[in-house]
Enzyme design. Sequence first.
Site, short mmCIF file in Angstrom:
data_model
loop_
_atom_site.label_atom_id
_atom_site.label_comp_id
_atom_site.label_asym_id
_atom_site.label_seq_id
_atom_site.Cartn_x
_atom_site.Cartn_y
_atom_site.Cartn_z
N GLY A 280 0.90 -1.15 -0.14
CA GLY A 280 0.06 -0.13 0.25
C GLY A 280 0.74 1.26 0.07
N ARG A 281 1.50 1.36 1.02
CA ARG A 281 2.51 2.67 1.34
C ARG A 281 3.38 2.96 0.27
NH1 ARG A 281 3.22 4.62 6.66
NH2 ARG A 281 2.75 2.49 7.30
N CYS B 22 -8.27 22.71 18.41
CA CYS B 22 -8.37 22.91 19.62
C CYS B 22 -7.80 21.75 20.59
CB CYS B 22 -9.59 23.42 20.23
SG CYS B 22 -10.17 24.60 19.03
N GLU B 23 -6.45 21.39 20.36
CA GLU B 23 -5.87 20.65 21.19
C GLU B 23 -4.34 20.58 21.00
OE1 GLU B 23 -6.12 15.88 20.65
OE2 GLU B 23 -8.26 16.60 19.88
N TYR C 291 1.17 8.48 15.55
CA TYR C 291 2.22 7.79 15.40
C TYR C 291 3.43 8.45 15.52
CZ TYR C 291 -1.25 4.95 12.65
OH TYR C 291 -2.29 4.62 12.11
N1 LLP Z 1 -1.89 -6.21 3.92
C1 LLP Z 1 -2.39 -6.12 5.21
C2 LLP Z 1 -3.25 -7.31 5.53
C3 LLP Z 1 -2.30 -4.98 5.78
O1 LLP Z 1 -2.78 -4.99 7.29
C4 LLP Z 1 -1.76 -3.85 5.38
C5 LLP Z 1 -1.57 -2.62 6.24
C6 LLP Z 1 -1.25 -3.99 4.27
C7 LLP Z 1 -1.30 -5.08 3.56
C8 LLP Z 1 -0.31 -2.79 3.43
O2 LLP Z 1 0.69 -2.35 4.35
P1 LLP Z 1 1.83 -1.29 3.69
O3 LLP Z 1 2.22 -1.81 2.57
O4 LLP Z 1 0.87 -0.12 3.34
O5 LLP Z 1 2.70 -1.10 4.57
N2 LLP Z 1 -2.06 4.01 9.28
C9 LLP Z 1 -1.02 3.41 9.63
C10 LLP Z 1 -0.54 2.19 8.68
C11 LLP Z 1 -1.57 1.06 9.03
C12 LLP Z 1 -1.32 -0.17 8.19
C13 LLP Z 1 -2.50 -1.38 8.19
N3 LLP Z 1 -2.35 -2.60 7.57
C14 LLP Z 1 0.17 4.38 9.19
O6 LLP Z 1 -0.26 5.63 8.71
O7 LLP Z 1 1.30 4.22 8.98
#
Ligand code: LLP
Length: 421
Positions: free
Chosen positions: A277-278, A346-347, A318
């Site tokens: 994803g990221r 406001c925090e 985070y």
């Molecule tokens: N597959 C599963 C089963 C997952 O739970 C996740 C992310 C991904 C793939 C994708 O991971 P990536 O390639 O994006 O690292 N909100 C947090 C990140 C939460 C990730 C949750 N799961 C942040 O802003 O850092």
Amino acid sequence: MDHFLYRDGQLMAEDVPLSDIAAAVGTPVYVYSAATLLRHFRLFDEALAGMPHLVCYAMKSLSNVAVLKLLGDAGAGMDVVSAGEYLRAKAAGVPGDRIVFSGVGKTRQEMRLALEGGIRQFNVESEPEMVALSEVAVCLGTVAPITVRVNPDVDAKTHAKIATGKSENKFGIPISRAREVYAMAASLPGLKVIGIDVHIGSQLTELAPFEAAYLKVAELTVQLRADGHEITRLDLGGGLGIPYVRDNTAPPLPSEYGELIRRTVGHLGCEIEIEPGRLISGNAGILLTQVIYVKSGEDREFLILDGAMNDLIRPAMYEAHHDIVPVAEPAPGHDRVSYDIVGPICESGDTFAKGRMMPKLADGDLVAFRSAGAYGAVMSSEYNSRLLVPEVLVQGDHFAVIRPRPTFDEMISRDTIPSWL
Ligand code: LLP
């Protein structure tokens, strides 16, 4: 590499000056680069070349339907974790046989939706989930293809809130119990076991934890095959990190990650799935904001922006670092000032950075948060009754609003006053 670079003294999104977008759409606004999204997807696709594979974009990181269409049309599959994500993928034209359903708490309604609409596989995470999925499938007169997500008890060495592969985390079934759980899955009439799933966390900056997990998956593949299961697909999750701080050591490249996959599980003859994803969306997006005031505190300067923690929650949630840069390119040898960079909420948690050295800025200046494409807009809210932040997609020299800023009327009229008030 991304496509947010200075040209002629202006920060650009591909060939569009960000100041043009601010003038047309207002701020705060998320801006995404189509070229960067596609480039990152292709890096993963190429990294797995030669092995049967599917890159299933983890759309939780950035789920605007326009972005899904862009990636889906390029051949990406989708990793979804809710009915809403499944329907978004479908709305973007992604066929069911390229959609993988992950998540620790799928409901029976979600299972039914995906079985009726078409699904590549479910990644199941517990025995009660297996029972429920089997029942739903039998009821619909079908069979659900599944992998079981195993928890390999590996330390991903990332922020505690986004680590998922240790035994204390809620995810998957302990790998030590995998053989009995697979035996149970094979005995259920509505399930067809096709593979193994693992995902150990997000924003991983080293390959070693992946290697430890994938070696355990390889060993398990051999054991499960010996037990009589047909293991033809390995879903290796997502999690490869991105550089948030420009001068820091860079996380491994997708090509190095691909090599690791080849080395650890390539010999098993399985189809490989990954769920990044990221790395696809993170550096493909910025959050564009404007300075409302520069305020002098007793011992510090505050830069008060029109973007806030409701628009980008990662620093508050985070302690995440995002590079923050002015849209007007600073002159060579410019003065630098230390700022506490905050939003109007406001925090005190509404703080993006403390003591950040920046070129001197003034009211009305535009600033961009880099690496904000992933887990930015998708985690935004209307806290403080601020309007949900809009999104723009740039491709070459043109851009389009892909989610408009709502009006105050739209926001307020969603609430209803009961007749008895
Ligand atoms: N597959 C599963 C089963 C997952 O739970 C996740 C992310 C991904 C793939 C994708 O991971 P990536 O390639 O994006 O690292 N909100 C947090 C990140 C939460 C990730 C949750 N799961 C942040 O802003 O850092």
